[in-house]
Design an enzyme around this catalytic site. Structure first.
Site, short mmCIF file in Angstrom:
data_model
loop_
_atom_site.label_atom_id
_atom_site.label_comp_id
_atom_site.label_asym_id
_atom_site.label_seq_id
_atom_site.Cartn_x
_atom_site.Cartn_y
_atom_site.Cartn_z
N GLY A 13 0.79 -1.24 0.00
CA GLY A 13 0.00 0.00 0.00
C GLY A 13 0.82 1.28 0.00
CG ASN B 20 1.76 3.27 -5.78
OD1 ASN B 20 2.17 4.30 -6.31
ND2 ASN B 20 2.36 2.10 -5.95
CG MET C 215 -0.86 -8.61 -6.19
SD MET C 215 0.12 -7.69 -7.39
CE MET C 215 1.02 -9.06 -8.12
NE ARG C 216 -8.90 -12.07 -6.97
CZ ARG C 216 -8.53 -13.25 -6.49
NH1 ARG C 216 -7.58 -13.33 -5.61
NH2 ARG C 216 -9.13 -14.36 -6.88
CG LEU C 217 -5.56 -11.29 -14.46
CD1 LEU C 217 -5.53 -12.44 -15.46
CD2 LEU C 217 -4.77 -10.10 -14.99
CG ASN D 223 -2.67 -1.28 -12.78
OD1 ASN D 223 -2.50 -1.21 -11.55
ND2 ASN D 223 -2.11 -2.21 -13.52
CG HIS E 22 3.62 -2.23 -15.31
ND1 HIS E 22 3.37 -3.51 -14.88
CD2 HIS E 22 4.79 -2.27 -16.00
CE1 HIS E 22 4.35 -4.30 -15.31
NE2 HIS E 22 5.22 -3.57 -15.98
C1 GRF Z 1 3.97 -1.13 -7.39
O1 GRF Z 1 5.30 -1.29 -7.77
C2 GRF Z 1 3.08 -1.03 -8.61
O2 GRF Z 1 3.72 -0.49 -9.72
C3 GRF Z 1 2.72 -2.47 -8.87
O3 GRF Z 1 2.62 -3.06 -7.60
C4 GRF Z 1 3.40 -2.33 -6.66
C5 GRF Z 1 2.49 -1.97 -5.53
O4 GRF Z 1 3.18 -1.43 -4.44
N1 GRF Z 1 1.50 -2.54 -9.66
P1 GRF Z 1 2.37 -0.80 -3.22
O5 GRF Z 1 1.46 -1.88 -2.64
O6 GRF Z 1 1.59 0.39 -3.71
O7 GRF Z 1 3.43 -0.40 -2.21
#
Ligand code: GRF
Length: 199
Positions: free
Chosen positions: A11, A13, A89-91, A106, A108
């Protein structure tokens, strides 16, 4: 505009997004954080910030769509206008995508379309690229392939290790994601074919 964050893990982000909402750098309301992992640290962060934190156990559902129907029911309950995936982490099922067309973002950790997949940072590092960095994009039915909103380049220095590079990329993510979310929330993004026009 009301939005939800879906997260499965740490978390980082989410924390940056919470901070940006508080500082009015994102002009939208974060109404709920939803996770598919009971012990996701993201849920603790939401709780601490007094944002409703909802855990939904995928094992309670027989398939992806019925699980997503429960998520969408929660989104409706909180009157969510758009959805932000942050380490989710899910589609997403077609059903979910159809409920929020061009309204799911999203992030990446590589400069797409390079290094799609689960190990964007490590794959770029091992390939030996000199520039990498996060991409914020719309979610479509093909993984890591949606229209690109913003990217931030991160230089790979000779002395970088995977760990130092990861740190730099995460810092860049925490700058670029709030920016992209705010642009979207203020109606500043227009999708024209594959391109996103800002302004
Ligand atoms: C990040 O590196 C993002 O780009 C990827 O998953 C990670 C999530 O990190 N999709 P966090 O849970 O936000 O710390």
């Amino acid at each position: 505009m009301n939005f939800a964050v879906l997260a499965s893990g740490h978390g980082g982000n989410l924390q940056a997004i919470i901070k940006a909402v508080r500082n009015e750098k994102i002009q939208a309301d974060l109404k709920v954080v939803i996770s598919d992992k009971k012990d996701a640290y993201a849920l603790k962060r939401a709780h601490r910030a007094k944002i409703p934190a909802v855990y939904i156990n995928p094992k309670d559902f027989s398939n992806r769509e019925s699980f997503d129907r429960e998520i969408v029911a929660q989104l409706r309950k909180f009157k969510i206008d758009f959805v932000v995936l942050a380490g989710y982490m899910r589609l997403l099922s077609g059903f979910f995508l159809r409920q929020y067309p061009d309204k799911i973002l999203n992030i990446h950790p590589s400069l797409l379309p390079a290094f799609k997949g689960l190990h964007g940072i490590k794959d770029a590092f091992e390939y030996g690229v000199r520039l990498t960095g996060p991409t914020v994009h719309f979610v479509i039915d093909e993984v890591d392939s949606g229209m690109i909103i913003l990217q931030e380049a991160v230089r790979v220095q000779s002395q970088d290790t995977l760990e130092t590079l990861e740190k730099k990329i995460h810092q860049a993510e925490h700058r670029v994601y709030p920016k992209a979310i705010d642009l979207f929330a203020r109606g500043k993004l227009k999708i024209v074919g594959r391109k996103v026009i800002v302004g």
